[in-house]
Design an enzyme around this catalytic site. Structure first.
Site, PDB file in Angstrom:
ATOM      1  N   CYS A  14     -39.688 -97.635  49.830  1.00 41.13           N
ATOM      2  CA  CYS A  14     -40.883 -98.490  49.817  1.00 41.13           C
ATOM      3  C   CYS A  14     -40.781 -99.551  48.727  1.00 41.13           C
ATOM      4  O   CYS A  14     -41.405-100.607  48.822  1.00 41.13           O
ATOM      5  CB  CYS A  14     -42.142 -97.659  49.640  1.00 41.13           C
ATOM      6  SG  CYS A  14     -42.244 -96.817  48.047  1.00 41.13           S
TER       7      CYS A  14
ATOM      8  N   HIS B  43     -45.947 -94.570  45.134  1.00 44.94           N
ATOM      9  CA  HIS B  43     -45.636 -95.298  46.373  1.00 44.94           C
ATOM     10  C   HIS B  43     -45.919 -96.777  46.132  1.00 44.94           C
ATOM     11  O   HIS B  43     -46.806 -97.141  45.365  1.00 44.94           O
ATOM     12  CB  HIS B  43     -46.518 -94.755  47.507  1.00 44.94           C
ATOM     13  CG  HIS B  43     -46.392 -95.513  48.787  1.00 44.94           C
ATOM     14  ND1 HIS B  43     -45.210 -95.602  49.487  1.00 44.94           N
ATOM     15  CD2 HIS B  43     -47.311 -96.221  49.498  1.00 44.94           C
ATOM     16  CE1 HIS B  43     -45.410 -96.323  50.582  1.00 44.94           C
ATOM     17  NE2 HIS B  43     -46.672 -96.714  50.601  1.00 44.94           N
TER      18      HIS B  43
END
Length: 1041
Positions: free
Chosen positions: A454, A856
């Site tokens: 990510c 994240h």
């Protein structure tokens, strides 16, 4: 009397005399006649009607028969019996064939004459059987039309119950066999009229007995889906479509598209023949049903059929536009076929050669209907050229032909395309099938998480949404290259044009991953971004050197490895790129320059250095309560190989916290920044041991320590930038080694931006290293993100040129003002008036998590081009000694605050996108602003700002001929072919998956989970509604995905 009549009609007397005598015969019908006389008269009139040699004889037969049947009804009832009628239908009459239309006309007329007689019921029963037999014999259109007339007037003759279903099915088959060999208008009109009568009969039966409708339609589909090469069903079947209730579309399309017994070849034939129906002049709703079937097939992902039919029939549909009667339906079908065929330009390019001729023809007739049609056609063509830009040779004539018609806005075009794609069709036909994996309603493509990637996905999406940079990358001619820039161009092209919901950037990830990044482990997105830009920059420099050494040869591009970059870096730094034309693309878009000025507080000698940068790392302003704690105890950051943040800035340790200046943190940031920019051109040299006027130095040294901006209010990016540029005192462990004093001395350091980038990258240093516990902690403070950021820039052309090319050594004892004037030629007072360059927020990369070891990344972004509305401000300082940060602090009371507020209000309604790995959704600037307040662990980390009032003229890439239809440059053939091939592969994959799911629908259970919105679920969460790479909150060792 019958003998008189027979002799009269065959005599040679004048016609008027014959008519008078016939009138007398008709009047005599009122007189009594015996049964034999009546039967003789009925027989004679029947013969005249069926076998009359001319119109007069047949007319006399009708007149006399009707008169005698009226006055002698019992006798006619006895004559017109079941045996007689059955003989007519099965054997004919004398020389007259049983299929002659005259026989049906005679029976039709006879039924009218005995309608009130009891025996008519027997005839109805007889005819119910006979009409079924007749339609099974496939009568010609004329005979079938006469039969329809009879059955319309005498519905009692229509078969009942199961026979009614059989009759309708056979009648459908009969229509399927209709043909008209003539091309004359009169015969064609008669043929259409006959077909209309038959279709109207079916409509009446369907209304009277609804149970006959579905079997009839199944028979229609069986006819048009036949793959028998020896049989081509008649286009007359189109006449039935207008009689099918539109409310049945959903049911029928579901039945057709989900029936496992319907083979692809049959469905293809059926769809092709339905499209052929567009040529039937009087049929209504054909286009509605064709489009419904196209959408139904897309919903169950039978893309092979759609591709084959579109390519086979698109030109035929376009040709139907020439005919006024069928033009509206043809245009509707053409629009849907083209707008839904988004994986390849092949279908559109089949009709492109015919567009100009059609437009010119309709423009010349001047009819209002033609003008309305051309406006609609022009909108369709604009949508297609927008979607498939890159073919100027094909589109130039079309653009010229339709230049007088309105061009739809880009927003409207995007909406039309997003709603029309095959992969956007709602799969309401099979509720238990999983949701289609086509592009989201945003029209943007996500990036598949390849396993803790990510950090790359969020950065790539931010760069892709940097419109000017994306256009520059896509416009590069890199044919034959295998460089990292080529792979980035490939990735950008797929993000722009793929039909996939999300793209897997495997090749680019392998090529761009820093060698110290462990695969499938957490990494820092800022470090990755910095490495990526450096690699792209170094590659381009190497290619330019190779090109300059081999001017006669084409640019030979091979895979540029990191070792090659390192081996040639030394050579490249000796030939700095100073002119705009010599700059690399990374320098043009992200490169800026910053000047560092250090003044020894003991001898007042100074040194200056100008460095290039691609991003600025902004430290947080420490509060007074924490000055003596973790920030003062911070130690050097871990090595990059250990997952540290390259360029992250925290204040170094100090043994004298009493002398602490809030700007100290900026020095560490700058020192690390100097390391991170070492791979960029090292073309600047220091100006050692120069001096500045004592008064100026005194003002800066005695400057009060600035408190936390805004007191207890949320700091803004503007505050962090001011803090970064604020003067600082180098003392304690940070003392400066003065060559003049030959020892460590306290010094003052100032930094000034001398050249601003097109895109300003700001990294908020949220991770500090705790020396005591040897962990990196995250600063969760909320930061206000202004839509408009003003960057103070001090352009010093003469001084910059001086520092870029040579060093100046100054006599240590000469600290007078005259020496300062030597270093500052006339006109250099201007740098003391910094220009505030406005930037607009383009994208925000957010980190979700409580530490650098977990979390994240996702990003917010919007499209901003160099043509956005802008404003210019010249902020004058009151004194020459005013620092950049002090000048900028006045911004809150300046017109920029008002302008920013106005822009912010306008931006609320503009589109922002949330890129969360595979998921892309619409969002708003309010969501961007409030993300940390709503989800405390989600904080802005990397920001991209686009300079205002700048036009993209870097390489003359903005065309003047308007052929960049959607603003992006045309793709090279190699890229377009690769995208087209992958789009076809994707559609085939979707189709195979749909077929596999269809086989399991009986046992499949519905599992519906709505998409999480960023206002309800944290966008950075890795749970079911988040965009993480999987694992959920219960995953052991949740890392950066």
């Amino acid at each position: 009397m019958d003998k008189i009549l027979e002799g009269l009609v065959s005599s040679s007397h004048p016609l008027p005399l014959k008519r008078v005598i016939v009138r007398k015969v008709v009047e005599s019908a009122e007189h009594w006649l015996d049964e034999a006389q009546c039967e003789a008269m009925f027989g004679l009139t029947t013969r005249l009607i069926l076998e009359g040699q001319d119109h007069f004889q047949r007319q006399v037969g009708h007149q006399v028969l009707e008169a005698y049947a009226r006055y002698h009804r019992p006798e006619f009832e006895s004559f017109f019996n079941k045996t007689f009628v059955l003989g007519l239908l099965q054997q004919g009459y004398h020389s007259l064939d049983r299929k002659d239309v005259a026989i049906l006309d005679y029976i039709h007329n006879g039924l009218r004459l005995i309608m009130s007689c009891p025996s008519v019921l027997d005839l109805f029963s007889l005819l119910q059987v006979e009409v079924l037999r007749m339609v099974c014999e496939r009568p010609e259109p004329q005979l079938c039309a006469r039969l329809s007339d009879l059955l319309t007037d005498f519905v009692q003759c229509i078969p009942k119950g199961k026979l009614a279903i059989t009759f309708c099915q056979q009648l459908v088959r009969t229509i399927g066999h209709f043909q008209c060999a003539s091309t004359q208008e009169k015969e064609l009109r008669e043929y259409v009229s006959q077909v209309t009568k038959v279709s109207n009969l079916l409509q009446n039966i369907w209304k009277a007995e609804p149970s006959t409708l579905l079997p009839s339609l199944q028979e229609v589909f069986a006819s048009i889906s036949s793959t028998d090469a020896s049989f081509e069903p008649s286009v007359a079947l189109a006449s039935l479509v207008q009689h099918i209730p539109l409310q049945m579309i959903t049911v029928l399309i579901r039945s057709l598209t989900t029936d496992p017994n319907v083979k692809d070849a049959s469905m293809t034939q059926a769809l092709c023949r339905m499209i052929d129906w567009l040529s039937w002049p009087l049929a209504q709703h054909v286009d509605t049903w064709v489009i419904a079937l196209l959408k139904g097939l897309a919903a169950v992902q039978k893309f092979t059929i759609l591709i084959d039919v579109t390519l086979l029939k698109i030109e035929l549909v376009f040709n139907r536009l020439w005919f006024p009667l069928v033009r509206p339906g043809a245009l509707a079908v053409l629009s849907h076929m083209l707008l839904s065929f988004q994986h390849s330009p092949e279908a559109f390019h089949l009709i492109v050669p015919h567009v100009v001729h059609l437009v010119h023809s309709f423009k010349s007739d001047g009819l209002p209907s033609s003008t309305t049609f051309l406006v609609q056609l022009a909108e369709l063509v604009h949508c297609m050229m927008y979607h498939y830009s890159g073919f100027p040779d094909l589109y130039e004539p079309i653009l010229e032909a339709i230049k007088d018609f309105p061009k739809p806005s880009e927003e409207k075009i995007k909406l039309i395309l997003s709603q029309s794609a095959w992969t956007s069709q709602s799969n309401s036909l099979a509720s238990c099938l999983s949701r289609l994996s086509g592009k989201s309603e945003t029209g943007k493509t996500g990036l598949i998480n390849l396993g803790n990637t990510c950090y790359m996905n969020s950065v790539i999406q931010a760069l892709f949404m940097a419109t000017d940079f994306r256009r520059q990358v896509l416009s590069l001619n890199l044919n034959g290259c295998n460089s990292l820039m080529k792979k980035l161009q490939h990735l950008f092209a797929f993000l722009a044009h793929t039909q996939r919901e999300a793209y897997a950037p495997r090749l680019f990830f392998e090529a761009s991953r820093p060698p110290w990044f462990t695969p499938r482990s957490q990494q820092d997105c800022s470090e990755y971004l910095r490495f990526l830009l450096d690699r792209l920059h170094e590659e381009e420099k190497i290619l330019k050197v190779q090109s300059s050494h081999k001017p006669s040869e084409s640019l030979g591009c091979s895979e540029t490895s990191l070792q090659e970059v390192a081996s040639k870096a030394a050579v490249l730094t000796e030939t700095p790129c100073t002119s705009e034309g010599e700059k690399t693309l990374i320098e043009k878009m992200f490169g800026g320059k910053i000047r560092t000025h250090i003044c020894c507080l003991n001898c007042r000698s100074t040194s200056q250095k100008v460095e290039a940068f691609t991003d600025l790392s902004l430290a947080f302003c420490p509060s007074p309560a924490t000055e003596d704690m973790s920030f003062q105890a911070a130690a050097p950051l871990p090595r990059a190989q250990d997952g540290g943040l390259v360029g992250a800035s925290v204040p170094g340790p100090s043994e004298e916290p009493v002398i602490y200046n809030p700007a100290t943190a900026a020095f560490v940031c700058d020192s690390v920044m100097s390391e991170k920019t070492s791979s960029l051109p090292d073309e600047f040299h220091c100006i050692e041991n120069t001096s500045v006027p004592n008064e100026s130095a005194k003002v800066l040294v005695n400057k009060d320590v600035r408190q936390k901006p805004g007191g207890e209010t949320t700091p803004s990016v503007t505050d962090l930038l001011n803090y970064f540029l604020a003067p600082e005192i180098l003392t304690g462990d940070n003392q400066y080694y003065c060559e003049n004093c030959a020892s460590l001395q306290n010094a003052e350091k100032t930094m000034q931006i001398t050249e601003e980038p097109e895109y300003l990258i700001l990294t908020l240093l949220r991770f500090s290293y705790d020396q005591k516990y040897h962990v990196r902690r995250k600063i969760l403070d909320n930061v206000s993100l202004p839509l408009v950021l003003e960057l103070p820039v001090k352009r010093t052309t003469s001084l910059s040129s001086l520092s870029e090319n040579w060093s100046v050594d100054v006599d240590l004892t000469d600290v007078s003002e005259n020496l300062a004037k030597k270093l500052k030629p006339s006109g250099t007072e201007e740098p003391f008036c910094p220009k505030l360059v406005p930037y607009q927020l383009s994208s925000v990369v957010v980190h979700s998590g409580i530490s650098s070891e977990s979390g994240h990344y996702y990003s917010y972004a919007r499209n901003i081009t160099g043509t956005e509305s802008s404003y210019q401000m010249c902020h004058q300082s009151e004194t020459l000694a005013l620092s950049p940060s002090q000048s900028h602090l006045q911004g809150k009371d300046s017109p920029s605050a008002i302008i920013e507020q106005d822009l912010e209000n306008k931006e609320m309604s503009k589109e922002w996108f949330l890129f969360n790995d595979s998921r892309v959704t619409f969002t708003s600037f309010q969501s961007v602003q409030k993300i940390t307040s709503r989800f405390p662990k989600d904080t802005a980390y990397v920001l991209l700002y686009k300079k205002q009032n700048s036009t993209n003229s870097l390489s003359g890439s903005n065309p003047t001929n308007g052929l960049w239809i959607n603003g992006d440059p045309p793709l090279q053939k190699e890229l377009m072919d690769a995208i087209t091939k992958d789009n076809k592969l994707y559609l085939q994959e979707q189709e195979l998956n749909a077929r596999a799911r269809a086989l399991q629908t009986a046992s499949a259970s519905c599992s519906f989970r709505p998409n999480g919105f960023d206002d309800n679920d944290p966008p950075g969460s890795c749970g079911p509604t988040g965009g993480g790479g999987g694992g959920g909150f219960n995953t052991v060792g949740r890392l950066v995905f």
